[in-house]
Design an enzyme around this catalytic site. Structure first.
Site, short mmCIF file in Angstrom:
data_model
loop_
_atom_site.label_atom_id
_atom_site.label_comp_id
_atom_site.label_asym_id
_atom_site.label_seq_id
_atom_site.Cartn_x
_atom_site.Cartn_y
_atom_site.Cartn_z
CB CYS A 89 -0.91 0.02 1.22
SG CYS A 89 -1.72 -1.55 1.56
CG HIS A 383 -6.55 0.75 -0.75
ND1 HIS A 383 -5.42 1.42 -1.16
CD2 HIS A 383 -6.15 -0.11 0.23
CE1 HIS A 383 -4.38 0.99 -0.47
NE2 HIS A 383 -4.80 0.04 0.37
CB CYS A 413 -1.93 0.76 7.72
SG CYS A 413 -3.47 0.41 6.82
#
Length: 427
Positions: A89, A383, A413
């Site tokens: 991420c 996302h 995160c």
């Protein structure tokens, strides 16, 4: 190390929700769709770019090193060095941070840094037993040996596994990302209702931002090969309400889990780019930067609580820059899961946690929701893993300008037990 580094401009595609089949764009398609209008509106010659860096997690087989493929399709020279990076991420933010540090050390002056992801193109994967059987068949010589090998054929060999499902499962803890959010929800006593309320608010904030045109300079229309136009993040639900959200079943820990499809980030395709430049380049080419990149921080933690990455990365970043909690005008904290965001808020306001884990004398502070993800986040817009870190930096800068504020932190995160944070100041 005294060099100043600026974020000059940036643009992204609309984030397009995966709909059970490959979407209209590959990662490189998306990178090109965002990059062309961004470069076209610049006053400088694109030949002045020194480097292209692109975060991408689910690289497809036809686009190895997508940064290089995108650079050439964007019309950059064959001499242009371009490389891709993968830190789950954090990939899109890492591309900016790498550009920032290259420029800080004086080796580069202007870099195109981005993230691109098409999760709808995630591959279907054969299970290991099927791979071994196909390998055995390929080695079998003669009809008798092949016939014997055929007896090992099983119906499940033809039922592939979605690669994304395996990719979102941590290989160390064997927990998937949703389960790590459940761990945090239990640790910080996050209720199902509060998670649903947060998700509902995210959708309404994004819907308002779209209605008011606050994303118009950030989101560039994308056009597929059939001429269809995609102009808005299409995962937003303007009519979202608590009644609908409470009907969703727990996705990972049935029957009492707090994490559902409704209060989690969406599986999405999208790309984002920013242009990072030195102070010398800004002055020489008469550029008008949006913000200065002040500092950044990365942190590691137990993968089972990876959702606390923003806390462990942002706290030392703020302290190093002599900032109290209230000195941060705006926060962009990537909304992997509502329970995860709420757990970060709770951790910062937990005196025992801050003493034991962060080494502080007491609670660091509580984020005012009016300063956090003011235009929604990944729960409402999606996302795309390799892109999100880039988007939150870009949107933070744009939001600071709109609100006429000064400083902000973008943080996230990262699957595998990492966290990233970046401090920016309006130029």
């Amino acid at each position: 190390m005294n060099r100043r580094v600026y974020l000059v401009d940036g643009a992204r595609t609309p984030f397009l929700k995966a709909k059970g089949k490959p979407g209209p764009f590959t990662p490189v398609d998306l990178a090109v769709q965002a990059g062309r209008p961004l470069l076209a509106r610049q006053s400088f010659n694109r030949k002045l770019l020194d480097l292209v860096i692109l975060g991408c997690v689910n690289v497809i087989q036809d686009e190895m090193n997508p940064a290089r493929v995108a650079a050439l399709r964007l019309g950059l020279s064959e001499e242009m060095v371009a490389f891709s990076m993968q830190i789950n991420c954090g990939s899109g933010m890492q591309s900016i941070d790498t550009a920032y540090r290259y420029i800080l050390d004086g080796s580069h002056d202007m870099i195109l840094a981005g993230g691109a992801e098409a999760l709808s193109h995630a591959p279907l994967v054969l299970r290991q037993s099927a791979v071994e059987w196909f390998g055995q068949m390929s080695r079998a010589k003669g009809p008798l040996v092949r016939a014997k090998a055929m007896t090992g054929l099983r119906p499940e060999f033809f039922k592939p596994v979605v690669g994304l499902e395996r990719g979102l499962t941590d290989p160390i803890t064997t927990l998937n990302m949703g389960q790590t959010a459940e761990v945090l929800a239990h640790r910080f006593n996050i209720s199902r209702r509060s998670a649903d309320e947060y998700a509902n608010d995210s959708h309404h904030r994004l819907a308002l931002a779209q209605k008011e045109g606050w994303l118009k300079d950030e989101v560039m229309p994308a056009f597929d090969r059939s001429g269809n136009a995609y102009e808005h993040d299409d995962g937003v639900r303007p009519d979202s309400d608590m009644e609908g959200l409470t009907k969703a079943k727990p996705a990972f820990e049935k029957p009492y889990g707090k994490v559902t499809a409704g209060n989690s980030s969406q599986i999405t395709d999208g790309a984002s780019w920013v242009i990072v430049a030195s102070e010398e380049a800004v002055e020489k080419h008469k550029l008008e930067p949006l913000a200065r990149i002040v500092d950044s921080e990365w942190a590691g933690l137990n993968p089972s609580v990876m959702g606390l990455g923003p806390v462990l990365a942002s706290t030392p970043l703020a302290q190093r820059n002599d900032m109290a909690f209230d000195d941060v005008d705006l926060w962009e904290l990537n909304e992997a899961f509502a329970a995860q965001v709420l757990s970060c808020i709770a951790a910062w306001n937990d005196a025992d946690f801050c003493r034991e884990i962060l080494g502080l004398e007491g609670a660091f502070g509580r984020i005012d929701r009016n300063r956090l993800n003011i235009d929604g986040g990944a729960i409402s817009l999606g996302h795309p893993v390799g892109t999100s870190g880039n988007r939150i930096v870009l949107h933070l800068v744009n939001a600071l300008h709109r609100r006429k504020l000064k400083r902000g932190i973008a943080t996230e995160c990262i699957g595998g037990g990492l966290g990233g944070a970046m401090l920016l100041e309006v130029a």
